[in-house]
Design a protein around this motif. Sequence first.
Motif, mmCIF file in Angstrom:
data_model
loop_
_atom_site.group_PDB
_atom_site.id
_atom_site.type_symbol
_atom_site.label_atom_id
_atom_site.label_comp_id
_atom_site.label_asym_id
_atom_site.label_seq_id
_atom_site.Cartn_x
_atom_site.Cartn_y
_atom_site.Cartn_z
ATOM 1 N N TRP A 1 -4.173 7.272 4.318
ATOM 2 C CA TRP A 1 -4.668 5.971 3.919
ATOM 3 C C TRP A 1 -6.178 6.050 3.737
ATOM 4 O O TRP A 1 -6.879 6.608 4.577
ATOM 5 N N SER B 1 -9.757 3.773 1.987
ATOM 6 C CA SER B 1 -10.355 2.617 1.320
ATOM 7 C C SER B 1 -11.856 2.833 1.299
ATOM 8 O O SER B 1 -12.431 3.307 2.286
ATOM 9 N N LYS C 1 -0.248 1.966 8.155
ATOM 10 C CA LYS C 1 -1.018 2.612 7.097
ATOM 11 C C LYS C 1 -0.252 3.810 6.568
ATOM 12 O O LYS C 1 0.222 4.641 7.336
ATOM 13 N N TYR D 1 4.989 3.005 2.630
ATOM 14 C CA TYR D 1 5.046 2.158 1.438
ATOM 15 C C TYR D 1 6.431 1.656 1.053
ATOM 16 O O TYR D 1 6.547 0.649 0.372
ATOM 17 N N LYS E 1 7.921 -0.634 -3.758
ATOM 18 C CA LYS E 1 7.029 -0.091 -2.739
ATOM 19 C C LYS E 1 5.876 -1.064 -2.554
ATOM 20 O O LYS E 1 5.573 -1.865 -3.435
ATOM 21 N N PRO F 1 2.560 -2.674 -2.744
ATOM 22 C CA PRO F 1 1.453 -2.487 -3.686
ATOM 23 C C PRO F 1 0.212 -1.957 -2.970
ATOM 24 O O PRO F 1 -0.075 -2.324 -1.826
ATOM 25 N N GLU F 2 -0.535 -1.104 -3.656
ATOM 26 C CA GLU F 2 -1.714 -0.474 -3.057
ATOM 27 C C GLU F 2 -2.729 -1.490 -2.556
ATOM 28 O O GLU F 2 -3.322 -1.308 -1.493
ATOM 29 N N ASP G 1 -1.534 -2.804 0.750
ATOM 30 C CA ASP G 1 -1.740 -1.787 1.785
ATOM 31 C C ASP G 1 -3.210 -1.705 2.173
ATOM 32 O O ASP G 1 -3.551 -1.603 3.357
ATOM 33 N N GLU G 2 -4.096 -1.794 1.198
ATOM 34 C CA GLU G 2 -5.516 -1.677 1.490
ATOM 35 C C GLU G 2 -6.013 -2.827 2.357
ATOM 36 O O GLU G 2 -6.690 -2.606 3.371
#
Length: 180
Positions: A12, A14, A128, A131, A142, A144-145, A148-149
């Motif tokens: 993970w 960011s 983290k 997905y 899954k 979405p990014e 997740d962020e």
Amino acid sequence: MASRHGPPTATWTSQHSNWLARATPIQVTTDVVSKENLLIGASVNAPVGTYPILGIFKPNIAILSDGASVEMKQEDADALVNLARKVAEEFPESHWRLRHDVSCRPIQCIHYPVEGMLKQISVYGYMKGLYELEASSAGENKLPEVVDEIFGLIEEASDSGRSESFVPNEQLKSELCQVL
């Protein structure tokens, strides 16, 4: 990429991670913690109860789960709030359920104000780097990014890795519970 049911296998990342390490502990009064000042909030619904993780209040004050207060770097506060708004715009009031081998996982929630009301986005069993969803949600298979962020960034407000200079405050913790 995450495995089907097991622990996360993806790393993970960011560009906004470690925001809490850049924040400065401060003392604030309870009037900062209000629905009118709330930019975003986060809580966990667990089998043992619901508790707050984080509240970000105007202009850049974060109240952590134990009531500790910090002044965030303005760019960090803006980044977290903008990510949460992006998720809210793309997936309003969405609820995702990540695939796990066992049940009874906590549900992480983001609360965001809309016209004086708090709306919510949630992820069941957030981790983290994990997905895969149980079933399609908001047309997705899954997580979405962007979702997740923001949930990963909010998770950074947990007790682990905190500076010893963060001072818990029961009164602010109580106010945060009432706002969320």
